[in-house]
Enzyme design. Structure first.
Site, PDB file in Angstrom:
ATOM      1  N   ASP A  39     -11.062   2.891   4.241  1.00 16.22           N
ATOM      2  CA  ASP A  39     -11.524   1.534   3.934  1.00 16.22           C
ATOM      3  C   ASP A  39     -13.034   1.455   3.749  1.00 16.22           C
ATOM      4  OD1 ASP A  39     -10.376  -0.867   3.277  1.00 16.22           O
ATOM      5  OD2 ASP A  39     -10.262  -1.642   5.318  1.00 16.22           O
ATOM      6  N   LYS A  46       0.829  -1.206   0.000  1.00 19.14           N
ATOM      7  CA  LYS A  46       0.000   0.000   0.000  1.00 19.14           C
ATOM      8  C   LYS A  46       0.864   1.258   0.000  1.00 19.14           C
ATOM      9  CE  LYS A  46      -3.777  -2.429   2.265  1.00 19.14           C
ATOM     10  NZ  LYS A  46      -4.397  -2.821   3.544  1.00 19.14           N
ATOM     11  N   GLN A  99      -5.114  -1.820   9.684  1.00 16.00           N
ATOM     12  CA  GLN A  99      -4.800  -3.078   9.018  1.00 16.00           C
ATOM     13  C   GLN A  99      -5.317  -4.253   9.841  1.00 16.00           C
ATOM     14  OE1 GLN A  99      -3.270  -3.483   5.940  1.00 16.00           O
ATOM     15  NE2 GLN A  99      -3.806  -5.628   6.210  1.00 16.00           N
TER      16      GLN A  99
END
Length: 300
Positions: free
Chosen positions: A128, A61, A105
């Protein structure tokens, strides 16, 4: 891209190629927005512990951010970090004007409450797309940050001209991360949607009637050729590491690619299908938030 008549074997839905195209467009957009004295967009990925797979995902990422011109503000806490310590870090990132997107995460160490931590993210920085406010906007059909993997699936279908309008879609899996938001997105695209799961009787019969099949259940090679309608669109969200008889391991999806590719009209590979699109949508969400925060409006 216009839809084409499928040929055997199935046409590949190339998520890697589309992700590169999305990154190029985002990089161009960032350059357009930025001017003298204007900061770049910023993404903060919060990682707790030293899970090797998570470390790889975070590194990927950050590399993708660099290609687009997004500044990374990654933060790694030890596996022993408390709920209060992680929450305090998220609160600091919420208040940091350099940060437009925040991602926690997953998975987190078992002593942490992931749901509470995700809910503590500023919804405007929810890269997200998992905050209840953003999921509610999806349910209502309002503009907002969208869950990355489902948004990546929809972008991939759109790229190949495979619109949901009038099609019957079956989503195998009902997680909040993929299955449920993807079902809403397919409904928004005017598909008729069935969500199947572990309690669905005769899963094969349900899948066989679908024009679009999305597998997001986490069971290696669950879906086989005899479960798929000829010419169907098959999207494999699963990514599972399996041991090989000769030693070593390999990544496989929830779909038995070799057999299903001989029946389906279109199919995503694993890896190289949905995975790259998930990261691309994370970047897109971050740049979208950046544009909103700078008053540049929607980017698309």
């Amino acid at each position: 891209m216009n839809p084409k008549t499928p040929v055997a074997p199935a046409q590949i839905l190339d998520g890697k190629a589309l992700a590169a195209k999305v990154r190029q467009a985002l990089g161009d957009r960032v350059q357009q927005i930025q001017g003298p004295g204007v900061r770049p967009p910023g993404l903060a990925v919060v990682m707790v512990g030293d899970n090797p797979a998570s470390a790889v995902y975070v590194r990927n990422k950050e590399n993708a951010c660099a290609k687009v011109g997004i500044a990374s503000f990654g933060q790694t806490l030890p596996a022993t970090a408390t709920q209060a310590e992680v929450a305090a870090l998220i609160d600091a990132l919420n208040r940091d004007d350099r940060v437009d997107g925040i991602l926690v995460q997953l998975p987190l160490p078992p002593h942490l409450d992931a749901v509470a931590l995700i809910q503590s993210i500023d919804p405007a920085k929810d890269a997200d797309g998992l905050h209840p406010l953003n999921l509610g906007k999806l349910l209502r059909g309002e503009p907002g940050l969208r869950s990355c993997t489902p948004a990546g699936v929809m972008a991939l279908l759109a790229e190949y001209g495979l619109e949901g309008n009038g099609k019957e879609a079956v989503v195998v899996g009902r997680s909040m991360l993929v299955g449920k938001p993807l079902a809403l997105m397919l409904l928004e695209a005017n598909a008729t949607v069935t969500v199947a799961h572990s309690r669905t009787p005769d899963l094969g019969a349900v899948i066989r009637r679908a024009d679009i099949v999305v597998a997001a259940v986490g069971v290696p090679q669950l879906i086989t050729a005899e479960m798929v309608k000829p010419g169907a669109i098959v999207v494999d969200v699963g990514i599972n590491r399996v041991l090989l008889p000769e030693g070593g391991s390999a990544l496989v999806g929830d779909v038995d690619f070799a057999s299903v590719a001989a029946v389906a009209g279109w199919i995503t590979p694993v890896p190289g299908g949905v995975g790259p699109m998930t990261v691309a949508m994370l970047l897109q969400n971050t740049v979208w938030s950046y544009g909103q925060r700078l008053g540049s409006g929607s980017l698309w």
